[in-house]
Design a protein around this motif. Sequence first.
Motif, short mmCIF file in Angstrom:
data_model
loop_
_atom_site.label_atom_id
_atom_site.label_comp_id
_atom_site.label_asym_id
_atom_site.label_seq_id
_atom_site.Cartn_x
_atom_site.Cartn_y
_atom_site.Cartn_z
N GLN A 187 -15.99 31.99 -25.56
CA GLN A 187 -17.43 31.71 -25.62
C GLN A 187 -17.92 32.05 -27.02
OE1 GLN A 187 -19.14 34.14 -22.53
NE2 GLN A 187 -17.73 33.36 -21.00
N LEU A 188 -18.13 31.01 -27.83
CA LEU A 188 -18.60 31.21 -29.19
C LEU A 188 -20.07 31.59 -29.18
CD1 LEU A 188 -16.89 28.16 -30.92
CD2 LEU A 188 -16.04 30.52 -30.72
N GLN A 189 -20.42 32.58 -29.97
CA GLN A 189 -21.81 33.04 -30.11
C GLN A 189 -22.14 33.05 -31.61
OE1 GLN A 189 -21.72 36.89 -28.18
NE2 GLN A 189 -21.36 35.99 -26.17
N PRO A 190 -22.27 31.85 -32.21
CA PRO A 190 -22.45 31.78 -33.66
C PRO A 190 -23.69 32.50 -34.17
CG PRO A 190 -22.64 29.59 -32.66
CD PRO A 190 -22.24 30.54 -31.58
N GLY A 191 -24.75 32.55 -33.40
CA GLY A 191 -25.95 33.27 -33.82
C GLY A 191 -25.72 34.76 -33.98
N ARG A 192 -24.69 35.27 -33.29
CA ARG A 192 -24.36 36.70 -33.38
C ARG A 192 -23.11 36.94 -34.21
NH1 ARG A 192 -25.21 39.66 -27.81
NH2 ARG A 192 -25.58 41.35 -29.27
N GLY A 193 -22.50 35.85 -34.68
CA GLY A 193 -21.32 35.99 -35.52
C GLY A 193 -20.09 36.44 -34.78
N ARG A 194 -20.04 36.17 -33.49
CA ARG A 194 -18.91 36.64 -32.69
C ARG A 194 -18.58 35.65 -31.59
NH1 ARG A 194 -21.67 41.51 -29.09
NH2 ARG A 194 -22.64 40.13 -27.57
N ALA A 195 -17.44 35.90 -30.96
CA ALA A 195 -17.01 35.13 -29.78
C ALA A 195 -16.51 36.12 -28.74
CB ALA A 195 -15.90 34.17 -30.15
N ARG A 196 -16.77 35.80 -27.49
CA ARG A 196 -16.23 36.61 -26.39
C ARG A 196 -14.97 35.90 -25.90
NH1 ARG A 196 -18.56 39.78 -21.48
NH2 ARG A 196 -16.87 39.49 -19.99
N ILE A 197 -13.88 36.63 -25.88
CA ILE A 197 -12.59 36.09 -25.46
C ILE A 197 -12.23 36.75 -24.13
CG2 ILE A 197 -10.17 35.75 -26.10
CD1 ILE A 197 -12.23 34.55 -28.11
N THR A 244 -7.72 41.09 -15.95
CA THR A 244 -8.49 40.19 -16.81
C THR A 244 -9.32 41.09 -17.72
OG1 THR A 244 -8.56 38.48 -15.11
CG2 THR A 244 -10.18 38.33 -16.90
N THR A 245 -9.26 40.81 -19.01
CA THR A 245 -9.95 41.63 -20.00
C THR A 245 -10.78 40.73 -20.90
OG1 THR A 245 -8.03 43.08 -19.96
CG2 THR A 245 -9.57 43.40 -21.75
N SER A 246 -11.82 41.29 -21.47
CA SER A 246 -12.66 40.57 -22.44
C SER A 246 -12.80 41.41 -23.69
CB SER A 246 -14.04 40.32 -21.85
OG SER A 246 -13.96 39.57 -20.67
N ALA A 247 -12.84 40.72 -24.81
CA ALA A 247 -13.05 41.38 -26.10
C ALA A 247 -13.93 40.49 -26.96
CB ALA A 247 -11.73 41.64 -26.80
N TYR A 248 -14.63 41.12 -27.89
CA TYR A 248 -15.41 40.38 -28.88
C TYR A 248 -14.62 40.31 -30.17
CZ TYR A 248 -19.44 40.68 -25.82
OH TYR A 248 -20.30 40.56 -24.75
N LEU A 249 -14.55 39.11 -30.74
CA LEU A 249 -13.94 38.88 -32.04
C LEU A 249 -15.00 38.33 -32.98
CD1 LEU A 249 -11.38 38.91 -30.19
CD2 LEU A 249 -10.41 37.25 -31.77
N ARG A 250 -14.87 38.64 -34.25
CA ARG A 250 -15.77 38.04 -35.24
C ARG A 250 -15.45 36.57 -35.35
NH1 ARG A 250 -14.64 43.06 -37.52
NH2 ARG A 250 -16.48 44.30 -37.90
N MET A 251 -16.44 35.81 -35.76
CA MET A 251 -16.24 34.40 -36.04
C MET A 251 -16.01 34.22 -37.55
SD MET A 251 -18.89 32.50 -33.47
CE MET A 251 -18.43 30.91 -34.13
N ARG A 252 -15.20 33.26 -37.88
CA ARG A 252 -14.92 32.94 -39.28
C ARG A 252 -16.14 32.31 -39.92
NH1 ARG A 252 -10.27 33.18 -41.37
NH2 ARG A 252 -9.17 33.05 -39.39
N THR A 253 -16.82 31.47 -39.14
CA THR A 253 -18.05 30.82 -39.60
C THR A 253 -19.20 31.32 -38.77
OG1 THR A 253 -17.69 28.97 -38.11
CG2 THR A 253 -16.86 28.74 -40.35
N THR A 254 -20.38 31.42 -39.36
CA THR A 254 -21.56 31.88 -38.61
C THR A 254 -22.69 30.90 -38.79
OG1 THR A 254 -22.21 33.24 -40.49
CG2 THR A 254 -20.97 34.30 -38.73
#
Length: 155
Positions: A117-127, A145-155
């Motif tokens: 789930q890309l969240q470009p307004g927050r600069g992150r994605a939930r995986i 099942t686990t979830s983590a937030y990763l930074r996005m390369r583009t914002t």
Amino acid sequence: MRPDVPTHVLCGEDLSPGDRAELGSYTISTDELVAFARQWDPQFFHVDEERAVTDGYFGGLIASGVQTLAIYQRLMVDSLFQHWDVIGGAGIRDLQFRKPVRPGDTLTGTTVIKDVQLQPGRGRARIDYGGELTNQHAEQVLVLTTSAYLRMRTT
């Protein structure tokens, strides 16, 4: 584009549902199992081999579920997280301990990306990713099942 992100680091938009990774293996020793349990989960079936044989449901020592989860986490860090631009964990759900882990077991991990789930307004994605550990007999010992937030390369 974020200039501070090395090209070999994976960001949120670099991952896709269905991506699968082998996490490697880890063999747990009796000493390690007992030492962990003494500190974090000192129930008799984790720390007292004699009593675990006579009074325990499983007929011998077994690892704490918390230790089993920690082994999965270590395999994730060593094989994937060191290559991902991780912000932090978001949660664990559907955690199941399917079979006991015993001294000498070799646990092998796998993970599959379920959702991005890309969240470009927050600069992150939930995986969201599903993971498992199997023992040397190819029996599942842990599923989650686990979830983590990763930074996005583009914002």
